[in-house]
Design a protein around this motif. Structure first.
Motif, PDB file in Angstrom:
ATOM      1  N   ALA A 290       4.574 -16.390 -29.605  1.00 53.77           N
ATOM      2  CA  ALA A 290       4.144 -16.407 -28.204  1.00 53.77           C
ATOM      3  C   ALA A 290       3.102 -15.339 -27.899  1.00 53.77           C
ATOM      4  CB  ALA A 290       5.354 -16.226 -27.283  1.00 53.77           C
ATOM      5  N   ASP A 291       3.006 -14.317 -28.745  1.00 57.66           N
ATOM      6  CA  ASP A 291       2.053 -13.227 -28.535  1.00 57.66           C
ATOM      7  C   ASP A 291       0.633 -13.745 -28.794  1.00 57.66           C
ATOM      8  OD1 ASP A 291       0.505 -10.940 -28.533  1.00 57.66           O
ATOM      9  OD2 ASP A 291       1.878  -9.772 -29.796  1.00 57.66           O
TER      10      ASP A 291
ATOM     11  N   LYS B 194       8.171 -26.825 -25.549  1.00 63.16           N
ATOM     12  CA  LYS B 194       9.520 -27.121 -26.021  1.00 63.16           C
ATOM     13  C   LYS B 194      10.500 -26.031 -25.599  1.00 63.16           C
ATOM     14  CE  LYS B 194       7.943 -29.673 -30.158  1.00 63.16           C
ATOM     15  NZ  LYS B 194       8.224 -31.032 -29.679  1.00 63.16           N
ATOM     16  N   ILE B 195      10.187 -24.775 -25.918  1.00 63.61           N
ATOM     17  CA  ILE B 195      11.103 -23.676 -25.624  1.00 63.61           C
ATOM     18  C   ILE B 195      10.924 -23.189 -24.185  1.00 63.61           C
ATOM     19  CG2 ILE B 195      11.791 -21.333 -26.246  1.00 63.61           C
ATOM     20  CD1 ILE B 195      10.952 -21.891 -29.094  1.00 63.61           C
ATOM     21  N   LEU B 196      12.028 -23.081 -23.477  1.00 60.99           N
ATOM     22  CA  LEU B 196      12.009 -22.631 -22.089  1.00 60.99           C
ATOM     23  C   LEU B 196      11.378 -21.241 -21.973  1.00 60.99           C
ATOM     24  CD1 LEU B 196      13.061 -23.201 -19.150  1.00 60.99           C
ATOM     25  CD2 LEU B 196      15.114 -21.910 -19.810  1.00 60.99           C
ATOM     26  N   GLY B 197      10.363 -21.124 -21.129  1.00 59.17           N
ATOM     27  CA  GLY B 197       9.738 -19.833 -20.865  1.00 59.17           C
ATOM     28  C   GLY B 197       8.734 -19.376 -21.899  1.00 59.17           C
ATOM     29  N   PHE B 198       8.532 -20.147 -22.963  1.00 63.62           N
ATOM     30  CA  PHE B 198       7.612 -19.734 -24.017  1.00 63.62           C
ATOM     31  C   PHE B 198       6.183 -19.640 -23.476  1.00 63.62           C
ATOM     32  CE2 PHE B 198       4.780 -20.241 -27.596  1.00 63.62           C
ATOM     33  CZ  PHE B 198       5.406 -19.590 -28.643  1.00 63.62           C
ATOM     34  N   ALA B 199       5.720 -20.691 -22.823  1.00 64.72           N
ATOM     35  CA  ALA B 199       4.347 -20.706 -22.297  1.00 64.72           C
ATOM     36  C   ALA B 199       4.153 -19.614 -21.249  1.00 64.72           C
ATOM     37  CB  ALA B 199       4.030 -22.072 -21.713  1.00 64.72           C
ATOM     38  N   GLU B 200       5.170 -19.395 -20.434  1.00 66.11           N
ATOM     39  CA  GLU B 200       5.061 -18.388 -19.369  1.00 66.11           C
ATOM     40  C   GLU B 200       4.922 -16.979 -19.953  1.00 66.11           C
ATOM     41  OE1 GLU B 200       6.429 -22.067 -17.758  1.00 66.11           O
ATOM     42  OE2 GLU B 200       7.177 -20.881 -19.460  1.00 66.11           O
ATOM     43  N   SER B 201       5.687 -16.682 -20.989  1.00 63.59           N
ATOM     44  CA  SER B 201       5.594 -15.350 -21.588  1.00 63.59           C
ATOM     45  C   SER B 201       4.236 -15.141 -22.247  1.00 63.59           C
ATOM     46  CB  SER B 201       6.721 -15.145 -22.602  1.00 63.59           C
ATOM     47  OG  SER B 201       6.661 -16.084 -23.653  1.00 63.59           O
ATOM     48  N   ARG B 202       3.705 -16.197 -22.809  1.00 61.75           N
ATOM     49  CA  ARG B 202       2.374 -16.104 -23.431  1.00 61.75           C
ATOM     50  C   ARG B 202       1.295 -15.892 -22.370  1.00 61.75           C
ATOM     51  NH1 ARG B 202      -1.352 -19.754 -24.254  1.00 61.75           N
ATOM     52  NH2 ARG B 202       0.023 -21.490 -23.696  1.00 61.75           N
ATOM     53  N   LYS B 203       1.360 -16.656 -21.294  1.00 57.28           N
ATOM     54  CA  LYS B 203       0.362 -16.528 -20.230  1.00 57.28           C
ATOM     55  C   LYS B 203       0.434 -15.161 -19.552  1.00 57.28           C
ATOM     56  CE  LYS B 203       0.325 -21.500 -19.337  1.00 57.28           C
ATOM     57  NZ  LYS B 203       0.788 -22.591 -18.434  1.00 57.28           N
TER      58      LYS B 203
ATOM     59  N   ALA C  75       1.253 -12.413 -21.005  1.00 61.87           N
ATOM     60  CA  ALA C  75       0.619 -11.460 -21.919  1.00 61.87           C
ATOM     61  C   ALA C  75      -0.894 -11.562 -21.858  1.00 61.87           C
ATOM     62  CB  ALA C  75       1.112 -11.703 -23.343  1.00 61.87           C
ATOM     63  N   VAL C  76      -1.403 -12.771 -21.701  1.00 61.80           N
ATOM     64  CA  VAL C  76      -2.855 -12.951 -21.572  1.00 61.80           C
ATOM     65  C   VAL C  76      -3.361 -12.229 -20.324  1.00 61.80           C
ATOM     66  CG1 VAL C  76      -4.679 -14.635 -21.146  1.00 61.80           C
ATOM     67  CG2 VAL C  76      -2.901 -15.139 -22.847  1.00 61.80           C
ATOM     68  N   ALA C  77      -2.606 -12.361 -19.244  1.00 60.09           N
ATOM     69  CA  ALA C  77      -3.023 -11.744 -17.980  1.00 60.09           C
ATOM     70  C   ALA C  77      -2.937 -10.228 -18.011  1.00 60.09           C
ATOM     71  CB  ALA C  77      -2.163 -12.293 -16.839  1.00 60.09           C
ATOM     72  N   SER C  78      -1.895  -9.697 -18.661  1.00 60.98           N
ATOM     73  CA  SER C  78      -1.679  -8.245 -18.664  1.00 60.98           C
ATOM     74  C   SER C  78      -2.350  -7.533 -19.828  1.00 60.98           C
ATOM     75  CB  SER C  78      -0.181  -7.943 -18.716  1.00 60.98           C
ATOM     76  OG  SER C  78       0.375  -8.337 -19.968  1.00 60.98           O
TER      77      SER C  78
END
Length: 591
Positions: free
Chosen positions: A129-130, A144-153, A155-158
């Motif tokens: 996800a990093d 597929k994995i819950l919250g995977f895309a959100e954690s990646r996005k 990190a992109v923002a921060s």
């Protein structure tokens, strides 16, 4: 925390070293094999080429694997104690990680024996996800994995990925219990957990060696350890003394004499037996064949240009090899070869009618039958669709609308304004010279293919430019949408979904080297992932094939029929369609 670490250190100092009886591998049993293409590195989260993954597959342990002989394929536990407990709504998987699995010793562990835990699998999934890692598997996990895309996005923002976060979709409830939650039920999710890219990594090791260093310093709990690496030349592995042994106990498919012979030969042996694996990089087919003929390597996938030196016209093993005790294993491969066309290239890219016409003409002008005859020596099946005949989702009734026809290709080019100059070469509709550029390696097979492309383009009056580069470098450029066209292969997908993602827009920068963007194709892909087997899913696949054909995105070539030979001293040799790094299932007769 510091106190507990100190206590752990003092206890580990008192413990005996790795148990030499855990792994029955014999250091005097040396397997010698060869790769026809150089590796790129050994960070399982970042590599996606076949040969690098073959190595990471024996260094890192995944939660699941496949039964070695079951056909059709069947999932079985690997680092997991058993298959996961699945919630009633089919979205939550709970795994128990086996106790007593240890990472191979490394300075990163500061003298402690480091046991594999559930958190190590969480950490590996978080690395995907990093965004810094640019994992090729992002498209697989994102939806597929819950919250995977959100954690990646986030990190992109921060600009920073939080590895200490409490993730909603992947977490450990105790030292050995791993929970993975999905957004919705998914037919193929568990197969992802068999791959080398899901093998558990230790955070201490990754942080010690850093982004580049981890490529050369893989530390896992799998059956082998990287002992030596000469980039693009030699890879030497030795048995991991901590890897727990197992008994060879697999059932051969009925009515298959070759598989039954192997099962009878290997049944009941304590495994793994091979204590050392030496991998040579041999790019030239002649050198590969000579190495096998001279018993410098123990097994070989016969290069197509040497098939007549191995087989009779009826594809039986020549008696000269039979007399030497050489064994043969033939199989249709779970692969597809294709020529991709970069949609962002200034010459052949774009979605306007004249650009589509140009690509379709180029594809129609290349004779795949000649490629199979000349380069593959008949050891391949012409591809009608993107999914191999042995991959789930293949439809034997589907026929491509793309046909070899220089006459039609020339007419199409004439119709869309690609006029010929005085020398018979075509210009772009704006009058500039038309130059079609392909990338190619320096191997003899690619040199032969270059000649076929030159012959094909001459029939159309198109100037061809061939650029040569090394395979790892071309992979990097391809991910950056910097290669106009290149012949690639995609192999060992467990299901149609993982093949069709090659043209999914979210995999640009990962596996979509054509850099194809189509809202219609993406919508079909989303349906494909959710639909059960049946007529509707088949219809969706057909629509995706047609979009690929109508846009001239890929020029499909063939699926290989592999002939693998092994010397008598190598016992139990066969190939599984999906398992990489299968050396733990073989044995070697000692000199």
């Amino acid at each position: 925390m510091i106190a507990s670490l100190l206590i752990g250190l003092s206890v580990s100092m008192a413990l005996a070293g790795p148990n030499p009886k855990a792994n029955p591998a014999d250091p005097d049993k040396v397997l010698k094999v060869a790769f026809p293409v150089p590796e790129t590195g050994f960070d399982p989260v970042r590599v996606n080429d076949l040969y690098s993954n073959t190595i990471t597959g024996v260094i890192f342990q995944s939660l699941l694997t496949y039964d070695w002989m079951a056909m059709p394929t069947r999932l079985v536990p690997n680092a997991a104690e058993s298959m996961p407990v699945v919630s009633d709504d089919q979205t939550t998987f709970t795994f128990k990680v086996k106790k007593g699995l240890y990472f191979t010793p490394d300075d990163a562990f500061k003298g402690q024996r480091r046991e594999l835990t559930a958190q190590d699998f969480v950490y590996t999934l978080l690395r995907h996800a990093d965004p810094k890692n640019r994992s090729p598997q992002v498209s697989d996990f994102d939806d597929k994995i819950l919250g995977f895309a959100e954690s990646r996005k986030k990190a992109v923002a921060s600009g920073r990925f939080d590895y200490d976060q409490k993730h909603p979709g992947m977490y450990a409830t105790d030292r050995y219990t791993l929970v993975i939650k999905l957004i919705q039920p998914d037919r193929n999710f568990l197969t992802l957990l068999t791959n080398p890219f899901s093998g558990a990594m230790a955070r201490e090791v990754v942080e010690k060696y850093g982004f580049e260093g981890i490529m050369a310093n893989p530390v896992g709990t799998g059956p082998y350890i990287l002992e030596k690496w000469v980039r693009g030349s030699k890879i030497i592995l030795k048995a991991n003394p901590e890897f727990p042994g197992f008994v060879w106990d697999f059932q051969a498919p009925p009515n298959n004499p070759v598989e039954i012979r192997i099962a009878n030969q290997m049944q009941g042996r304590k495994m793994p037996q091979i204590g050392r694996v030496e991998v040579s990089i041999i790019e030239e087919p002649q050198s590969m064949w000579l190495a096998f003929s001279g018993k410098e390597i123990d097994a070989v996938a016969v290069p197509p240009s040497f098939i007549e030196k191995a087989l009779t016209p009826k594809n039986d093993l020549l008696q000269s090899w039979v007399a030497q005790g050489v064994n043969m294993y033939r199989s249709v491969e779970p692969d597809i070869r294709y020529q991709f066309f970069n949609m962002r290239d200034p010459v052949i890219g774009g979605y306007t009618p004249e650009k589509i016409a140009l690509r379709r003409a180029i594809i129609m002008g290349f004779d795949v039958d000649e490629e199979i005859r000349v380069i593959r020596k008949g050891q391949a099946v012409k591809a009608q669709q993107m999914v191999s005949p042995v991959v789930a989702g293949h439809d034997p009734n589907y026929k491509s609308i793309v046909k070899f026809s220089p006459l039609s290709a020339n007419a199409l080019l004439d119709q869309f304004g690609y006029k010929k100059d005085a020398k018979g070469y075509r210009n772009m509709p704006d009058g500039k010279p038309l130059v079609f550029t392909i990338y190619s390696s320096t191997s003899s097979i690619d040199r032969e293919r270059d000649e076929l492309w030159k012959k094909s383009m001459d029939r159309l009056g198109i100037r061809l430019k061939v650029k040569k580069d090394k395979f790892p470098e071309m992979l990097k450029q391809g991910k950056q949408c910097a290669i106009p066209s290149w012949s690639l292969g995609w192999t060992r997908s467990s299901e149609a979904e993982f093949v069709m993602k090659l043209l999914y827009s979210k995999t640009i920068g990962q596996n979509n080297y054509a850099c194809f963007e189509s809202a219609e194709y993406d919508a079909y892909f989303e349906q494909l992932k959710r639909l059960p087997d049946g007529p509707e899913r088949t219809r969706v696949l057909h629509n995706m094939y047609r979009l690929m054909e109508l846009n001239g995105v890929l020029g499909l070539s063939s699926t290989g029929i592999a002939t693998r030979l092994s010397h008598q001293r190598l016992e139990g040799f066969r190939k599984h369609p999906l398992i990489l790094g299968d050396w733990i299932y073989y044995d070697i007769q000692k000199p």
